[in-house]
Motif scaffolding. Structure first.
Motif, PDB file in Angstrom:
ATOM      1  N   GLY A 349      16.974   6.644 -76.219  1.00 56.66           N
ATOM      2  CA  GLY A 349      16.129   6.761 -77.399  1.00 56.66           C
ATOM      3  C   GLY A 349      14.728   7.182 -77.005  1.00 56.66           C
ATOM      4  N   GLY A 350      13.834   7.195 -77.978  1.00 52.17           N
ATOM      5  CA  GLY A 350      12.440   7.546 -77.694  1.00 52.17           C
ATOM      6  C   GLY A 350      12.319   8.962 -77.178  1.00 52.17           C
ATOM      7  N   ASP A 351      11.528   9.131 -76.097  1.00 53.02           N
ATOM      8  CA  ASP A 351      11.326  10.478 -75.555  1.00 53.02           C
ATOM      9  C   ASP A 351      12.203  10.751 -74.340  1.00 53.02           C
ATOM     10  OD1 ASP A 351      10.047   8.714 -73.926  1.00 53.02           O
ATOM     11  OD2 ASP A 351       8.096   9.712 -73.952  1.00 53.02           O
ATOM     12  N   GLN A 352      13.219   9.928 -74.121  1.00 53.09           N
ATOM     13  CA  GLN A 352      14.237  10.141 -73.081  1.00 53.09           C
ATOM     14  C   GLN A 352      13.632  10.368 -71.691  1.00 53.09           C
ATOM     15  OE1 GLN A 352      14.819  12.250 -76.032  1.00 53.09           O
ATOM     16  NE2 GLN A 352      16.407  10.983 -76.924  1.00 53.09           N
ATOM     17  N   ARG A 353      12.728   9.471 -71.303  1.00 48.23           N
ATOM     18  CA  ARG A 353      12.151   9.532 -69.954  1.00 48.23           C
ATOM     19  C   ARG A 353      13.078   8.843 -68.960  1.00 48.23           C
ATOM     20  NH1 ARG A 353       6.760  10.941 -69.177  1.00 48.23           N
ATOM     21  NH2 ARG A 353       6.011  12.081 -71.004  1.00 48.23           N
TER      22      ARG A 353
END
Length: 370
Positions: A349-353
């Motif tokens: 999820g999020g910015d897939q870091r």
């Protein structure tokens, strides 16, 4: 000394390896409606073709040569019009950072410019100067003083540089603002546009290759995209009920929705596919971002491992970690030396870091098929 020099040369060689193509295309010389073609591709491959870049478009254009029937004018791809307008970057990346001016976007227009450091929506037919990317990482920005509408500015950047500039964080916003100030202009196109077209596989790709004047929704029922065979492979919108040959794609990445330790995931991928995924470029990271959304765990294993002996992260496929996408606080040697065995995962999820996790954690994982 000789061993050190050899290791440095090895790193340079590995960092120079060209990117592998992460999507394979299959031309199907059968006439079907768009929906029938979609069903066929999903049953036999991954989906109707998604196109991420001009390089992939060139690969698709090679497939057109297999159309021997001169009565065939179009070939289906997996782009369909939906009822939802969303903002996208021209480069194909999702819009994670935003810097709209107060009251913007107004919702009437479909393209965006920067004005005194903030974003404004603007009619795509308006003419403005613009800024191109000249590299994959926003270095070497190029200001173009020619007045063009948004689509023509996009075409100019793609033909002469890489693409219209994308702005992914505050630092990049400041870079664009500085080049505008240095050029003594207050308004310039950036690579942000709003559209209601969606790829069949729900990819984030915002790459478009429309023919001049397209999409025009002629007749009010043109909701599917096709490659026009006599227009340098450019796209038209057309009624989905037409029957054309089509192009499927087969992703080289697959998310395994089974929770295993890192070593178990590595073994699974090597026994059933090829390997745990290696992400050695921004393009492959975008592919990971597309498929990782299908995972059922918040973090997903990649083929990334930390060597305490060498003090470096490496990919199990052989590449060193030249391209990096670590989340803050992850990926440093200090952080990883405190633990016996660390492996790399990507956030679903999020910015897939990327994040560092003990290898005994049980997560979903991404396999490479080729």
């Amino acid at each position: 000394m000789d061993q050190t020099l050899y290791f440095i040369l090895l790193l340079i060689a590995l960092c120079s390896v060209s990117e592998c193509v992460q999507r394979q295309y299959h031309f199907i010389n059968e006439r079907k409606t768009w929906t029938e073609a979609q069903r066929y591709c999903r049953e036999n491959y991954t989906d109707l073709a998604t196109v991420d870049s001009m390089n992939e478009m060139n690969n698709m254009n090679e497939l057109k040569k297999r159309v021997n029937d001169r009565s065939v004018q179009y070939v289906w791809i997996g782009l369909q019009k939906t009822g939802c307008d969303e903002w996208h970057w021209s480069s194909g990346e999702p819009v994670l950072y935003q810097n709209w001016a107060t009251g913007q976007p107004e919702g009437r227009d479909y393209c965006a410019m920067m004005k005194t450091g903030q974003w404004h929506d603007m009619a795509c037919s308006a003419t403005r100067r613009f800024i191109c990317n000249n590299s994959e990482v926003n270095t070497g920005l190029v200001f173009v003083s020619k007045l063009k509408n948004w689509r023509n500015a996009q075409s100019y950047c793609r033909q002469n540089h890489i693409d219209l500039v994308r702005v992914r964080n505050q630092n990049e916003n400041q870079q664009v603002e500085k080049i505008m100030n240095d050029s003594h202009i207050s308004e310039a196109w950036i690579g942000l546009f709003r559209g209601s077209w969606q790829w069949s596989d729900l990819s984030d790709s915002s790459f478009r290759y429309w023919d001049t004047g397209e999409p025009n929704n002629s007749g009010g029922n043109e909701k599917c995209a096709a490659v026009k065979l006599n227009a340098q492979g450019r796209w038209n919108d057309i009624s989905c009920d037409n029957q054309f040959p089509f192009v499927c794609h087969e992703d080289k990445l697959i998310v395994i929705r089974e929770s295993l330790t890192w070593s178990e995931a590595l073994r699974y991928c090597r026994q059933n596919h090829v390997d745990l995924v290696s992400v050695h470029s921004e393009e492959i990271q975008r592919r990971v971002m597309n498929v990782v959304k299908r995972a059922s765990t918040a973090e997903v294993w990649m083929g990334l491992r930390y060597s305490r002996i060498l003090g470096i992260w490496f990919w199990v496929s052989g590449e060193t970690v030249c391209y990096q996408n670590w989340a803050p606080g992850n990926g440093s040697s200090e952080e990883d030396c405190e633990h016996a065995v660390r492996s790399g995962a990507v956030q679903s999820g999020g910015d897939q870091r990327w994040i560092s996790r003990p290898e005994h954690h049980k997560l979903n994982f991404i396999c490479s098929r080729y």
